[in-house]
Design an enzyme around this catalytic site. Sequence first.
Site: not given
Length: 264
Positions: A62, A67, A120
Amino acid sequence: MSIHATHLNVRPVRAFADNYIWLIESPRTPTQVVAVDPGEADPVLAELKRQDRSLAAILLTHHHPDHIGGVPELLQHWKVPVIGPDDSRIALKTHTLRDGERCEMPDLGLEFETLHVPGHTVSHIALFGHGALFCGDTLFSAGCGRMFEGTPEQMSASLNRLAELPPETQVFCGHEYTAANLRFALTVEPNNIAAQEYQESVQRIRGAGDPSLPSTLSMEIRVNPFLRCDKPNVRAVAEARAGKSLAEPSEVFAVLRAWKDTFR
Ligand SMILES: [Zn+2]
């Protein structure tokens, strides 16, 4: 090649306070690795140098900066494919994975199945292959990610899809949250013996400075309250918290998730 056939050699790289960047070794060419969710480049570069490995591809679950933040710098060292979800917020992506699509890297002997798992974030994906699940910030050990962009129904459906994968699946999550999540899990289910035993083992492992991950889906199904919203005792606790009856597991999930958001 079956995606259930082998177990992978996967190494954790710590980043920021509690992120894990997972380095997957190629079963075909072990000097080549794939990095999952490299939020920063420096620890990845250091680990690759230490192991004398080179980067072959980057997989992203994502768009959150913790990340993807290391992608630009990694690309300065290696011109590799950047594979991730359908999301324009991931600027340097070269390949897009949609639900049900396969992520095939034949030269590396790697192949993953894509599961779109919104909740999320809207575009979050999880990758499953070789008995391993890379689930970013959707499923954590004994917990789940916050719902930044999705609804409880979406997040709950996403978690249920992951829970249907084979129970022996190894679960590689994006953060080391297990100990804190278990405190919440044992507040919801104080008499869950599997969670009590898991807490003891996690305290030992973390006390020695080691990662609590990967977990397994069979463990998560026994200890993770967010995968246990269909259990009568979990529903009863959520109903007491909400002060009303809850017909659907997704309503139980919504109560637990809101409770966890403020749990200390
Ligand atoms: Zn995130």
